[in-house]
Design an enzyme around this catalytic site. Structure first.
Site, PDB file in Angstrom:
ATOM      1  N   ILE A 182     -11.252  88.294 -34.059  1.00  0.00           N
ATOM      2  CA  ILE A 182     -11.370  88.293 -35.517  1.00  0.00           C
ATOM      3  C   ILE A 182     -11.033  89.683 -36.059  1.00  0.00           C
ATOM      4  CG2 ILE A 182     -13.056  86.429 -35.582  1.00  0.00           C
ATOM      5  CD1 ILE A 182     -15.268  88.480 -35.852  1.00  0.00           C
ATOM      6  N   GLY A 183     -10.424  90.499 -35.206  1.00  0.00           N
ATOM      7  CA  GLY A 183     -10.058  91.848 -35.610  1.00  0.00           C
ATOM      8  C   GLY A 183     -10.792  92.906 -34.810  1.00  0.00           C
ATOM      9  N   LYS A 219     -22.728  97.740 -24.236  1.00  0.00           N
ATOM     10  CA  LYS A 219     -23.595  96.867 -25.021  1.00  0.00           C
ATOM     11  C   LYS A 219     -22.747  96.223 -26.122  1.00  0.00           C
ATOM     12  CE  LYS A 219     -27.518 100.050 -24.498  1.00  0.00           C
ATOM     13  NZ  LYS A 219     -28.457 100.928 -25.217  1.00  0.00           N
ATOM     14  N   GLU A 257     -21.797  94.608 -35.141  1.00  0.00           N
ATOM     15  CA  GLU A 257     -22.397  94.149 -36.400  1.00  0.00           C
ATOM     16  C   GLU A 257     -23.209  95.264 -37.060  1.00  0.00           C
ATOM     17  OE1 GLU A 257     -24.163  89.883 -36.416  1.00  0.00           O
ATOM     18  OE2 GLU A 257     -24.076  90.599 -34.356  1.00  0.00           O
TER      19      GLU A 257
END
Lengths: 431, 157, 332
Positions: free
Chosen positions: C45-46, C287, C291
């Protein structure tokens, strides 16, 4: 030894992006492709008393009309599959899908939508989650306006003894915070192209972020096994969680299955903004018990999440928020009550940060106020309370590879802030 | 009622039948299958459909197709010369100035329009030059760095 | 009057679904010329999964990056992936790719052991070659292996899957739920200037540092850090679908009303960096974190606003209207 990990290897798809060779779904045009427009509810809440699509079906240029009756499988989807592709009767939000038309072009499809006779008995909606929780409030859904977790009407996190913590605290700090409804606003709006392929299977070009997750939902809607759907994707023009929910593939797929012709269904920006899932709004109430030295020894959090008309990922967002809403801190006594409320608004679901961005937004204002209340520098409070290796979170998970202190030290350095020596001496590896 | 629209697209003449209400974006994407200008909003807000008309950057979604009759229209498909990437394309790639890539064609055209007029822009002028192009991935830092690198002559042949 | 202030925010973010149950798979196959196809089901998604999954595969197979293609085009060919969400692909699909590469290496070793007439344990797959340890004449290039394997009627495909564990429910009474795949951390420092007459906030400087375990690709991280910051600034200052919440009055309709950040909203000074505390279960210690890059700028800015003008804005976004109302209330 090849060592590409850690190297600034250029994007595999980078040349495609700068030459515009990267193919997005709306770039796909198939011979004889028809265009879909969807009739959505003009009211926030109501009951469909009469729906007649015959005039639209007869219109020149129209190839097909579908409604709830044309769903061969389960007319429901979502992580918690409670949302119909087309609502057969009850309307829970303005913009809910009722029927779809495929026509030679979008203008013709829009004209055909106007020929659909729709009689809705409008009902009183409820928008305010706090009003929706009151007895006697209009019911958004028959089961009630508050989601039932396995712990009842709240997601309960109980760690230590908050009352004892408050009793031992030097200062009590309270605060209420809200976050707004947010739109993902990816530059690429939702779009789907569906057709019957050379093996007589349904093929769908999708903007899905989650091919297999959505494939599972589509098999249920279409009543087809997984290998009868070729789900084509992998390249998306921005998602941010908006493409974690199906918005077009079910409609386009149902239409292609019915009329056996290629179809495209794409959202205008207005449809995208008005009708797709959102990052839901939240209200947070915090009550902290704090020692004068800066230790937060008890944190009580009550959250209310407004998830709109359908569950979608709403209850899951509340779950995830509840795990971490107390922040990245070693707080010995934590109490969280997370509530997920239904209102007559477009359903809320996932968006970048998935509940945690909202929790962070609230807990970081609260923690700054804690520092203010005891007259400490906020850095001091963050450092003193930060998780160290092996600390337990509120749901009793063990913190592994803790790194908050290291991140804070580097950020202070880059910001030109000289931290006091006792903070600089701290490490996530121990207290 | 349809009209014949003739114009020059990336150096080659094209003719196509269009309705009076077709936008330049409709003409390019739907009729000519020139898909680099992206349909992001149909409202002039996002800039993903930016193309050059006689060297001026315009929103293809706000431009009536018939108004480009006899004019030169340039899109990202025409940026490469002799099979080589345009300096801006190389710079965008090497500076990671595209994430999802959807706004990239409009961004590249906005950058080209800026540098064509002002080959040595200041950072503020670059920011202003691309401020009409939305990027939800937020690659603005990298886009500015890429344009600065081209302006500094780092991508000369 | 224009007043300046500094604010900080810290945070954490887990990779994947709460409690596990979100597997990913990968498949790598050896082609007749010794190059490889990597197939998986994650969507780009980029964020750059098409890039970093190849990096991981090339390292584990110890072959040149150019020798590996990546394909994630459809569900006919792509193995299962729960999806691109929850900052999970680097962690889950990364581990699946490592497992697939290790599996393929084992299969190549088994094949070579028969060919060289030795034990598989003595066969090494390294530097784009397959050879018997300590026997220089018993060595084949990967191209030779690819040809012999495929034209010899064999098909070597490495498969791998990863899940952080089965899905776990919350204990209904205590909320106990111990499965978290990985936790990344971050800190943001914001410096703002607030115009007390108009309520307008300018972000002058934004410093963001994220602890990511191990950066697969530092410049992809930079893109996430800076890009997330732009979304975080919008979260903090402008973005609101329902400005008259909880009503739907004047709900926004398009990007004219829903104000997301433009290049002109970039703070004049933007600094980003990473630190690395490797996670024991992460691929090469990585990790999932990206977001979180959007989570910290908002609260850092609202804290900076308080530092500048002495009033708390407790409702996001901190619009000029809310700031002026808060100032008015404070002076009343």
């Amino acid at each position: 030894m090849a060592e590409y990990v850690g190297q600034p290897v250029l994007r595999y798809d980078g040349i495609g992006h700068v030459t515009a060779r990267t193919r997005y779904v709306d770039d796909i045009q198939l011979p004889g492709m028809l265009y879909i427009k969807v009739l959505t509810s003009p009211v926030h809440k109501g009951i469909i008393r009469h729906l007649d699509t015959s005039a639209a079906e007869r219109m020149p240029g129209v190839a097909g009309v579908i409604t709830a009756k044309d769903v061969p499988g389960k007319n429901a989807y979502g992580l918690i599959p409670d949302q119909p592709v087309f609502t057969p009767e009850h309307i829970r939000y303005k913009g809910e899908r009722i029927a779809a038309v495929a026509a030679v072009d979008e203008d013709t499809a829009m004209e055909a939508l106007e020929k659909i006779k729709l009689d809705i008995e409008e009902q009183e909606p409820v928008f305010d989650p706090f009003k929706a929780m009151e007895p006697g409030a209009p019911l958004v859904r028959p089961e009630g306006n508050v989601w039932e977790f396995n712990s009842g009407k709240t997601r309960k996190i109980r760690f230590g003894d908050v009352e004892k913590g408050f009793a031992e605290a030097d200062v009590i700090v309270e605060g209420t915070y809200t976050t707004a409804t947010n739109d993902h606003a990816p530059m690429e709006p939702q779009v789907s192209v569906a057709y019957i392929d050379e093996t007589d299977r349904l093929a769908i070009y999708t903007v899905s972020q989650d091919l297999y997750f959505h494939l599972g939902m589509l098999t249920a809607i279409f009543n087809l096994p997984m290998n009868k759907i070729r789900y084509i994707g992998g390249t998306v023009g921005g998602g941010f969680g908006s493409k974690n929910d199906i918005h077009c593939d079910h409609v386009a797929g149902l239409m292609a299955l019915k009329i056996r012709k290629p179809v495209k269904y794409r959202h205008t920006r207005r449809e995208e903004t008005a009708y797709t899932t959102k990052r839901g709004p939240w209200t947070f109430y915090f009550k902290d018990g704090v020692k004068k030295d800066g230790r937060i020894i008890a944190r009580y959090v009550k959250t209310v999440h407004d998830t709109g008309g359908y569950a979608g990922m709403g209850p899951y967002v509340v779950d995830k928020n509840s795990i971490l809403v107390a922040g990245p801190y070693a707080i010995p006594n934590v109490w969280v009550d997370g509530i997920c409320v239904f209102t007559n608004k477009p359903p809320c679901s996932s968006m970048r940060g998935f509940g945690i961005i909202n929790g962070t937004a609230a807990d970081q204002l609260q923690t700054a106020r804690v520092a203010e209340a005891i007259g400490k520098d906020p850095w001091e409070v963050h450092f003193i309370n930060a998780w160290r290796e092996g600390d337990l979170g509120a749901t009793q998970f063990k913190v592994e590879a803790a790194g908050l202190i290291e991140a804070m030290k580097r950020a202070a350095e880059l910001a030109g802030i000289e931290l006091p020596a006792h903070l600089k001496a701290m490490s996530s590896r121990g207290r | 009622m349809k009209y014949v629209l003739s114009f020059n697209l990336n150096g080659l003449p094209v003719d196509t039948l269009v309705k009076a209400t077709d936008t330049l974006l409709d003409v390019l994407r739907e009729k000519l299958n020139v898909v680099s200008p992206k349909r992001g909003c149909d409202n002039g807000d996002c800039g993903a459909c930016t193309v050059l008309v006689n060297g001026e950057p315009v929103r293809a979604c706000l431009t009536i197709g018939l108004t480009v009759a006899g004019k030169n229209v340039q899109t990202v498909e025409g940026l490469q010369q002799d099979g080589k990437l345009h300096p801006l394309q190389r710079a965008f790639h090497e500076h990671y100035a595209a994430q999802c890539g959807f706004c990239t064609p409009g961004m590249l055209i906005a950058a080209k329009a800026l540098l064509d007029k002002n080959p040595k822009p200041t950072r503020e002028q670059i920011v202003e030059g691309i401020s009409g192009n939305l990027c939800r991935c937020g690659t603005y830092v990298e886009v500015v760095e890429a344009i600065q690198a081209v302006a500094a002559g780092k991508y000369k042949e | 009057m224009k007043k300046r202030g500094i604010g900080i925010a810290v945070g954490t973010h887990p990779a994947g679904l709460k409690g596990g149950g979100d597997p990913s798979q990968a498949q790598i196959r050896l082609k007749p010329d010794g190059t490889f196809d990597l197939l998986n089901g994650a969507v780009d998604i980029g964020q750059g999964c098409k890039t970093i999954l190849r990096q991981l595969a090339a390292d584990e197979l110890d072959v040149p990056l150019e020798n590996i293609t990546h394909q994630n085009i459809d569900t006919d060919t792509g193995p299962m992936c729960t999806g691109t969400f929850a900052s999970r692909v680097t962690f889950m699909d990364g581990n699946a790719v490592l497992a697939a590469a290790a599996d393929l290496k084992k299969k190549i070793r088994d094949w070579a052991a028969e060919y060289f007439e030795c034990s598989p344990a003595d066969v090494e797959v390294a530097n784009n070659k397959v050879f018997v340890k300590g026997v220089p004449e018993k060595s084949l290039s990967m191209a030779e292996v690819g040809a012999m394997v495929n034209w010899g009627g064999k098909f070597l495909v490495g498969t791998g899957a990863y899940t952080p564990g089965p899905g776990q429910q919350f204990d209904p009474e205590t909320g106990k739920m111990t499965a978290i795949a990985s936790l990344a951390f971050g800190c943001c420092v914001a410096e703002v200037e607030v115009d007390t007459e108009t309520g307008v906030v300018d972000v002058l400087k934004l410093v963001q540092v994220f602890e990511v375990g191990k950066a697969m690709n530092r410049l992809l991280c930079k893109g996430q850090n800076n890009g997330g910051a732009m979304m975080g600034i919008g979260f903090g200052l402008t973005e609101n679908v329902c400005p008259y919440y909880p009503t739907m009055d004047f709900a926004v309709q398009d990007l004219t009303d829903y104000v997301i950040t433009t290049a002109a909203d970039m703070p004049p000074v933007m600094v980003e960096d990473i630190v690395e505390v490797p996670h024991p279960n992460g691929p090469r210690g990585a990790k999932g974190y990206s977001e979180m890059t959007a989570s910290l700028a908002g609260p850092a800015i609202l804290n900076a606003i308080h530092n500048a003008i002495g009033v708390w804005i407790t409702d996001y976004p901190a619009t000029p209207e809310r700031i002026l109302k808060a100032l008015e209330a404070a002076h009343a």
